[in-house]
Design an enzyme around this catalytic site. Structure first.
Site, PDB file in Angstrom:
ATOM      1  N   LYS A 110       1.567   5.087  18.122  1.00 39.13           N
ATOM      2  CA  LYS A 110       1.716   6.459  17.614  1.00 39.13           C
ATOM      3  C   LYS A 110       1.764   7.466  18.765  1.00 39.13           C
ATOM      4  CE  LYS A 110      -0.705   5.374  13.312  1.00 39.13           C
ATOM      5  NZ  LYS A 110      -2.043   5.204  12.715  1.00 39.13           N
ATOM      6  N   GLU A 158       8.262  10.553   9.619  1.00 40.97           N
ATOM      7  CA  GLU A 158       7.056  11.387   9.524  1.00 40.97           C
ATOM      8  C   GLU A 158       5.798  10.565   9.265  1.00 40.97           C
ATOM      9  OE1 GLU A 158       6.830  15.109   9.809  1.00 40.97           O
ATOM     10  OE2 GLU A 158       4.953  14.091  10.264  1.00 40.97           O
ATOM     11  N   ALA A 216      12.602  -3.745  -2.765  1.00 46.36           N
ATOM     12  CA  ALA A 216      12.506  -5.150  -2.319  1.00 46.36           C
ATOM     13  C   ALA A 216      11.073  -5.471  -1.922  1.00 46.36           C
ATOM     14  CB  ALA A 216      13.429  -5.387  -1.128  1.00 46.36           C
ATOM     15  N   ILE A 266      -0.451  13.868   7.780  1.00 45.71           N
ATOM     16  CA  ILE A 266      -0.327  15.098   8.594  1.00 45.71           C
ATOM     17  C   ILE A 266       1.124  15.264   9.057  1.00 45.71           C
ATOM     18  CG2 ILE A 266      -1.059  16.230  10.732  1.00 45.71           C
ATOM     19  CD1 ILE A 266      -3.638  14.594  10.629  1.00 45.71           C
ATOM     20  N   ASP A 314      -2.294   0.252  17.613  1.00 50.98           N
ATOM     21  CA  ASP A 314      -1.695   1.145  16.609  1.00 50.98           C
ATOM     22  C   ASP A 314      -1.696   2.593  17.148  1.00 50.98           C
ATOM     23  OD1 ASP A 314      -0.830   1.742  13.734  1.00 50.98           O
ATOM     24  OD2 ASP A 314      -2.596   3.007  13.957  1.00 50.98           O
ATOM     25  N   GLY A 335      -3.796   5.296   4.122  1.00 52.25           N
ATOM     26  CA  GLY A 335      -4.034   5.173   2.687  1.00 52.25           C
ATOM     27  C   GLY A 335      -2.761   5.487   1.908  1.00 52.25           C
ATOM     28  N   LYS A 387       5.365   2.490  12.814  1.00 51.79           N
ATOM     29  CA  LYS A 387       5.187   2.923  14.207  1.00 51.79           C
ATOM     30  C   LYS A 387       5.311   1.765  15.186  1.00 51.79           C
ATOM     31  CE  LYS A 387       1.251   2.180  11.975  1.00 51.79           C
ATOM     32  NZ  LYS A 387       0.599   2.582  10.789  1.00 51.79           N
ATOM     33  N   VAL A 435       3.160   8.486  12.118  1.00 50.46           N
ATOM     34  CA  VAL A 435       2.030   8.978  12.926  1.00 50.46           C
ATOM     35  C   VAL A 435       1.118   9.856  12.074  1.00 50.46           C
ATOM     36  CG1 VAL A 435       1.322  10.261  14.982  1.00 50.46           C
ATOM     37  CG2 VAL A 435       3.474   8.980  15.007  1.00 50.46           C
ATOM     38  N   THR A 476       0.842  -1.206   0.000  1.00 47.69           N
ATOM     39  CA  THR A 476       0.000   0.000   0.000  1.00 47.69           C
ATOM     40  C   THR A 476       0.878   1.258   0.000  1.00 47.69           C
ATOM     41  OG1 THR A 476      -1.687  -1.195   1.228  1.00 47.69           O
ATOM     42  CG2 THR A 476      -1.852   1.205   1.239  1.00 47.69           C
TER      43      THR A 476
HETATM   44  P1  NDP Z   1       1.579  -3.849   2.969  1.00 45.48           P
HETATM   45  O1  NDP Z   1       1.342  -5.176   3.615  1.00 45.48           O
HETATM   46  O2  NDP Z   1       0.613  -3.349   1.964  1.00 45.48           O
HETATM   47  O3  NDP Z   1       3.024  -3.867   2.268  1.00 45.48           O
HETATM   48  C1  NDP Z   1       4.140  -4.460   2.835  1.00 45.48           C
HETATM   49  C2  NDP Z   1       5.183  -4.612   1.752  1.00 45.48           C
HETATM   50  O4  NDP Z   1       6.383  -5.106   2.314  1.00 45.48           O
HETATM   51  C3  NDP Z   1       4.779  -5.586   0.640  1.00 45.48           C
HETATM   52  O5  NDP Z   1       5.149  -5.066  -0.595  1.00 45.48           O
HETATM   53  C4  NDP Z   1       5.599  -6.840   0.961  1.00 45.48           C
HETATM   54  O6  NDP Z   1       5.936  -7.588  -0.202  1.00 45.48           O
HETATM   55  C5  NDP Z   1       6.844  -6.219   1.538  1.00 45.48           C
HETATM   56  N1  NDP Z   1       7.586  -7.097   2.444  1.00 45.48           N
HETATM   57  C6  NDP Z   1       7.139  -7.667   3.571  1.00 45.48           C
HETATM   58  N2  NDP Z   1       8.123  -8.410   4.131  1.00 45.48           N
HETATM   59  C7  NDP Z   1       9.198  -8.303   3.312  1.00 45.48           C
HETATM   60  C8  NDP Z   1      10.497  -8.861   3.324  1.00 45.48           C
HETATM   61  N3  NDP Z   1      10.906  -9.692   4.281  1.00 45.48           N
HETATM   62  N4  NDP Z   1      11.341  -8.542   2.302  1.00 45.48           N
HETATM   63  C9  NDP Z   1      10.947  -7.715   1.306  1.00 45.48           C
HETATM   64  N5  NDP Z   1       9.709  -7.157   1.260  1.00 45.48           N
HETATM   65  C10 NDP Z   1       8.848  -7.448   2.245  1.00 45.48           C
HETATM   66  O7  NDP Z   1       1.763  -2.813   4.160  1.00 45.48           O
HETATM   67  P2  NDP Z   1       1.536  -1.236   4.125  1.00 45.48           P
HETATM   68  O8  NDP Z   1       2.147  -0.679   2.902  1.00 45.48           O
HETATM   69  O9  NDP Z   1       0.131  -0.924   4.441  1.00 45.48           O
HETATM   70  O10 NDP Z   1       2.374  -0.785   5.417  1.00 45.48           O
HETATM   71  C11 NDP Z   1       3.780  -0.656   5.379  1.00 45.48           C
HETATM   72  C12 NDP Z   1       4.228   0.074   6.643  1.00 45.48           C
HETATM   73  O11 NDP Z   1       3.666   1.378   6.656  1.00 45.48           O
HETATM   74  C13 NDP Z   1       3.768  -0.575   7.945  1.00 45.48           C
HETATM   75  O12 NDP Z   1       4.761  -0.403   8.921  1.00 45.48           O
HETATM   76  C14 NDP Z   1       2.514   0.207   8.302  1.00 45.48           C
HETATM   77  O13 NDP Z   1       2.238   0.190   9.691  1.00 45.48           O
HETATM   78  C15 NDP Z   1       2.919   1.580   7.856  1.00 45.48           C
HETATM   79  N6  NDP Z   1       1.835   2.508   7.558  1.00 45.48           N
HETATM   80  C16 NDP Z   1       0.784   2.109   6.779  1.00 45.48           C
HETATM   81  C17 NDP Z   1      -0.214   2.998   6.427  1.00 45.48           C
HETATM   82  C18 NDP Z   1      -1.365   2.618   5.580  1.00 45.48           C
HETATM   83  O14 NDP Z   1      -2.253   3.442   5.357  1.00 45.48           O
HETATM   84  N7  NDP Z   1      -1.406   1.389   5.043  1.00 45.48           N
HETATM   85  C19 NDP Z   1      -0.170   4.397   6.895  1.00 45.48           C
HETATM   86  C20 NDP Z   1       0.995   4.721   7.697  1.00 45.48           C
HETATM   87  C21 NDP Z   1       1.948   3.791   8.021  1.00 45.48           C
HETATM   88  P3  NDP Z   1       4.793  -8.260  -1.135  1.00 45.48           P
HETATM   89  O15 NDP Z   1       4.106  -7.089  -1.796  1.00 45.48           O
HETATM   90  O16 NDP Z   1       5.527  -9.076  -2.103  1.00 45.48           O
HETATM   91  O17 NDP Z   1       3.904  -9.017  -0.225  1.00 45.48           O
HETATM   92  N1  HSE Z   2      -3.812   1.229  10.187  1.00 43.51           N
HETATM   93  C1  HSE Z   2      -3.425   2.588  10.350  1.00 43.51           C
HETATM   94  C2  HSE Z   2      -4.683   3.442  10.536  1.00 43.51           C
HETATM   95  C3  HSE Z   2      -2.641   3.041   9.158  1.00 43.51           C
HETATM   96  O1  HSE Z   2      -5.782   2.936  10.304  1.00 43.51           O
HETATM   97  O2  HSE Z   2      -4.560   4.583  10.952  1.00 43.51           O
HETATM   98  C4  HSE Z   2      -2.050   4.415   9.317  1.00 43.51           C
HETATM   99  O3  HSE Z   2      -1.036   4.419  10.270  1.00 43.51           O
END
Ligand code: NDP
Ligand code: HSE
Length: 441
Positions: A205, A129, A43, A136, A201, A311, A105, A132, A13
């Site tokens: 934060k 940034e 990666a 924002i 979560d 998002g 976080k 949390v 995401t």
């Molecule tokens: P996703 O599960 O959508 O994405 C995780 C990604 O990491 C995937 O592409 C996955 O690969 C890859 N991955 C996982 N393990 C490994 C590994 N061992 N080696 C290489 N790649 C790896 O998570 P999000 O993007 O939603 O979240 C990512 C981070 O951002 C988290 O810490 C989350 O808490 C934080 N976050 C998320 C928000 C949100 O709105 N979703 C907002 C703010 C923070 P593959 O695609 O192949 O499975």
């Molecule tokens: N799962 C978190 C939320 C993503 O719903 O706020 C953003 O950190």
């Protein structure tokens, strides 16, 4: 133009959002920074996973360590999530002297002390940034914008998933599980959504914000947490009738010395729980996936930050701001940002929740018969809790009926003692439910 090469771990995401955002606005950033930003490698776990935005296969690898080690990678971005492998990813990058950007976080909450110390030792900045409140810019604001203030109060709606669920439950009478499924589909929820709905979560934060605001490392174990699973349609409806909206709030309050003084300085309340927010307060009107952080400083007074808390695009916006900082810090050889807290500083302590004081909404389910109200009131009085109003929908004598009581201020310990005794009353038909009320004074 000088070029900064990024190595990203994670293409889900947020990761695919960052890739897409740089495609869209990379030139704009380059012209503002005087630096070209280039994503060199990304990666992922599996090359053929579906992604919210497509990433060219030529950029992808399944070997995160190769990304970190690549001598051409100047900045490592960790967007994989989790706390075990992610810790190794961040530490190995910092130990090789590379600046790291993370949105994680949970990782910072669990290992922040260690990671910030590794950054300091290796003279490599750690940027966070996006960790949390999504898009924002609250980290930069607390770290730099408010550096001259003592922060007395911070109230945050910092979990988009919970706010989305509570909003839909209130406005549409929607069921918890249905809305949670939708939040997952929209990419708001964590991989393990219990992190969202059980409040963890928000805890992660709010701990990061409390450390920044008060200058000492706030141990996550000291943060009191309650999630939103227990909030029912009945609570939402009764609260609404009484003039309140239920929100999951992270609360950071400096407690005046008379309540919680210790030898090292003042106490700070750091907690996460559902709260009755007066309809007239701005936080009551923060809806859907939006987050808001209300900060009160001794110089600046009241401030409010509002925006999308989760998002792909909003979170990418926060990561891009860290990329800009990292690129400029490399260009000008800046080794240290304002630290998030003073290591080993003992200037503050977290107030135990039993000593925290608030008003309360209490919903009981009791037999509708003479004397019930008096016996409930007696138990509140025994615990020195004053009742400010009572509400009971018309029932049928001898049958179960909800009884809602609003109280004056009391310590949490007194309320828990009263609730335990109310539960034991023969006329009490179910576990009494308490939600704290916040007046923002
Ligand atoms: P996703 O599960 O959508 O994405 C995780 C990604 O990491 C995937 O592409 C996955 O690969 C890859 N991955 C996982 N393990 C490994 C590994 N061992 N080696 C290489 N790649 C790896 O998570 P999000 O993007 O939603 O979240 C990512 C981070 O951002 C988290 O810490 C989350 O808490 C934080 N976050 C998320 C928000 C949100 O709105 N979703 C907002 C703010 C923070 P593959 O695609 O192949 O499975
Ligand atoms: N799962 C978190 C939320 C993503 O719903 O706020 C953003 O950190």
């Amino acid at each position: 133009m000088q070029q900064v090469n990024l190595g990203m771990i994670g293409g889900g995401t947020v990761g695919s959002g960052v890739y897409h955002a740089l495609e869209q606005n990379g030139d704009l950033m380059a012209s503002r920074l005087g630096l070209q930003i280039n994503i060199l490698r990304i990666a992922v776990k599996a090359l053929n996973e579906p992604r919210p935005y497509a990433i060219p296969e030529s950029l992808m690898t399944t070997d995160w360590a190769a990304v970190v080690k690549d001598p051409k990678v100047d900045v490592v971005i960790e967007l994989a999530g989790g706390t075990t492998v992610a810790r190794a990813m961040v530490l190995s990058a910092l130990e090789s002297g590379k600046p790291v950007i993370t949105a994680n976080k949970a990782l910072l909450s669990a290992y922040g002390e260690e990671l910030f110390e590794a950054a300091r030792k290796n003279k490599a900045n750690l940027y966070y940034e996006a960790s949390v409140a999504g898009g924002i810019p609250i980290i930069k604001s607390l770290r730099e914008g408010f550096i001259g203030n003592r922060i007395t109060h911070l109230y945050g709606i910092v979990n988009g998933t919970c706010n989305y669920i509570l909003t839909r439950m209130k406005l549409e009478g929607a069921e918890f599980e249905t809305v949670l499924d939708e939040a997952q589909r929209l990419g708001y929820a964590e991989a393990d959504p219990s992190l969202d709905v059980d409040g963890y979560d928000s805890l992660h934060k709010i701990g990061i914000l409390a450390s920044l605001a008060h200058g000492f490392w706030v141990n996550p174990r000291d943060i009191y947490v309650e999630g939103i699973r227990q909030v029912t349609q009945a609570d939402i409806r009764f609260a609404n009738q009484l003039g309140y909206t239920i929100k999951l709030l992270g609360i950071i309050k400096r407690i005046p010395d008379r309540v919680g003084a210790n030898n090292n300085g003042s106490h700070v309340q750091v907690s996460v729980y559902p709260v009755l927010v007066p309809h007239s307060h701005v936080l009551a009107n923060v809806n859907n996936v939006f987050n808001a952080v209300f900060v009160r400083g001794d110089l600046v007074g009241d401030t409010l930050f509002y925006g999308r808390g989760a998002g792909k695009d909003a979170t990418a916006s926060a990561v891009l701001s860290d990329i800009a900082d990292a690129a400029l810090d490399l260009k000008f050889d800046t080794k240290c940002r304002v630290p998030p807290f003073v290591p080993h500083e003992k200037q503050g302590a977290v107030l135990p929740i039993d000593a925290a004081v608030s008003r309360y909404y209490v919903r009981m389910h009791v037999v509708d018969q003479p004397g019930v109200l008096a016996s409930v009131a007696a138990l509140f009085a025994e615990n020195h809790i004053g009742i400010s109003s009572v509400f009971q929908p018309e029932g049928h004598e001898g049958q179960g009926v909800p009884l809602v009581v609003m109280t004056h201020e009391a310590p949490n310990a007194a309320m828990h003692s009263a609730l335990a005794k109310i539960r034991q009353l023969p006329v009490s038909l179910a576990e009494p439910r308490m939600i704290r009320v916040e007046d923002f004074e």
